[in-house]
Design a protein around this motif. Structure first.
Motif, PDB file in Angstrom:
ATOM      1  N   ARG A 170       0.865  -1.182   0.000  1.00 62.06           N
ATOM      2  CA  ARG A 170       0.000   0.000   0.000  1.00 62.06           C
ATOM      3  C   ARG A 170       0.898   1.228   0.000  1.00 62.06           C
ATOM      4  NH1 ARG A 170      -2.417   3.480   3.822  1.00 62.06           N
ATOM      5  NH2 ARG A 170      -4.548   4.013   3.291  1.00 62.06           N
TER       6      ARG A 170
ATOM      7  N   ILE B 266      -1.619  -3.211 -10.336  1.00 58.36           N
ATOM      8  CA  ILE B 266      -2.503  -2.336  -9.575  1.00 58.36           C
ATOM      9  C   ILE B 266      -3.778  -3.109  -9.273  1.00 58.36           C
ATOM     10  CG2 ILE B 266      -3.847  -0.219  -9.581  1.00 58.36           C
ATOM     11  CD1 ILE B 266      -1.739   1.018 -11.378  1.00 58.36           C
ATOM     12  N   LEU B 267      -4.036  -3.317  -7.988  1.00 58.68           N
ATOM     13  CA  LEU B 267      -5.246  -4.000  -7.568  1.00 58.68           C
ATOM     14  C   LEU B 267      -6.381  -3.018  -7.303  1.00 58.68           C
ATOM     15  CD1 LEU B 267      -3.703  -6.586  -5.102  1.00 58.68           C
ATOM     16  CD2 LEU B 267      -4.190  -6.866  -7.526  1.00 58.68           C
ATOM     17  N   ASN B 268      -6.019  -1.838  -6.769  1.00 54.68           N
ATOM     18  CA  ASN B 268      -7.028  -0.841  -6.435  1.00 54.68           C
ATOM     19  C   ASN B 268      -6.355   0.514  -6.291  1.00 54.68           C
ATOM     20  OD1 ASN B 268      -9.553   0.209  -5.720  1.00 54.68           O
ATOM     21  ND2 ASN B 268      -9.192  -0.136  -3.545  1.00 54.68           N
ATOM     22  N   VAL B 269      -7.099   1.572  -6.585  1.00 57.22           N
ATOM     23  CA  VAL B 269      -6.639   2.939  -6.355  1.00 57.22           C
ATOM     24  C   VAL B 269      -7.744   3.673  -5.604  1.00 57.22           C
ATOM     25  CG1 VAL B 269      -5.878   5.110  -7.370  1.00 57.22           C
ATOM     26  CG2 VAL B 269      -5.274   2.955  -8.468  1.00 57.22           C
ATOM     27  N   GLU B 270      -7.409   4.176  -4.419  1.00 62.11           N
ATOM     28  CA  GLU B 270      -8.341   4.997  -3.649  1.00 62.11           C
ATOM     29  C   GLU B 270      -7.983   6.456  -3.912  1.00 62.11           C
ATOM     30  OE1 GLU B 270      -8.218   4.143   0.544  1.00 62.11           O
ATOM     31  OE2 GLU B 270      -7.665   2.069   0.126  1.00 62.11           O
ATOM     32  N   LYS B 271      -8.946   7.239  -4.338  1.00 61.36           N
ATOM     33  CA  LYS B 271      -8.722   8.667  -4.549  1.00 61.36           C
ATOM     34  C   LYS B 271      -9.541   9.414  -3.507  1.00 61.36           C
ATOM     35  CE  LYS B 271      -7.954   8.020  -9.433  1.00 61.36           C
ATOM     36  NZ  LYS B 271      -8.443   8.290 -10.780  1.00 61.36           N
TER      37      LYS B 271
ATOM     38  N   TYR C 235      -2.371   3.604  -3.665  1.00 63.88           N
ATOM     39  CA  TYR C 235      -2.222   2.510  -4.620  1.00 63.88           C
ATOM     40  C   TYR C 235      -2.030   1.208  -3.859  1.00 63.88           C
ATOM     41  CZ  TYR C 235      -1.536   6.021  -8.225  1.00 63.88           C
ATOM     42  OH  TYR C 235      -1.711   7.067  -9.090  1.00 63.88           O
ATOM     43  N   HIS C 236      -2.811   0.196  -4.207  1.00 64.01           N
ATOM     44  CA  HIS C 236      -2.643  -1.149  -3.667  1.00 64.01           C
ATOM     45  C   HIS C 236      -2.046  -1.979  -4.795  1.00 64.01           C
ATOM     46  CE1 HIS C 236      -5.100  -0.295  -0.102  1.00 64.01           C
ATOM     47  NE2 HIS C 236      -5.775   0.487  -0.927  1.00 64.01           N
TER      48      HIS C 236
END
Length: 88
Positions: free
Chosen positions: A16, A52-57, A76-77
């Motif tokens: 992360r 890239i598994l997930n992006v939290e904005k 970024y995960h």
């Protein structure tokens, strides 16, 4: 890990990485933000290659004294088949 197809079940390590300012008490400098983005790029282009598994904005609106501050950041995960040596 096969190079032809991405498989979530093969991810054994997840990193992360926060890029931007997520804490109004501890504002990061532009150099620290750039260092985090360089780490994301290294993870995506190095060996073993990350995905890239997930992006939290996220963003937050804070009042610090008499000033109103907007903080934006992305988390970024990144998933890896095995833990890269450069993350030790």
């Amino acid at each position: 890990m096969s190079m032809d197809r991405f498989r979530l079940t093969e991810m054994r390590f997840i990193k992360r990485i926060v890029v931007g300012n997520d804490n109004p008490q501890n504002i990061r400098t532009e150099a620290e933000v750039q260092e985090a983005m360089d780490l994301v790029n290294r993870c995506l282009s190095g060996t073993p290659r990350g995905f890239i598994l997930n992006v939290e904005k996220c963003f937050g609106l804070y009042n610090i004294g008499e000033h109103q501050v907007v903080l934006q950041y992305a988390v970024y995960h990144l998933g890896f088949a095995r833990k890269p040596l450069h993350l030790d």
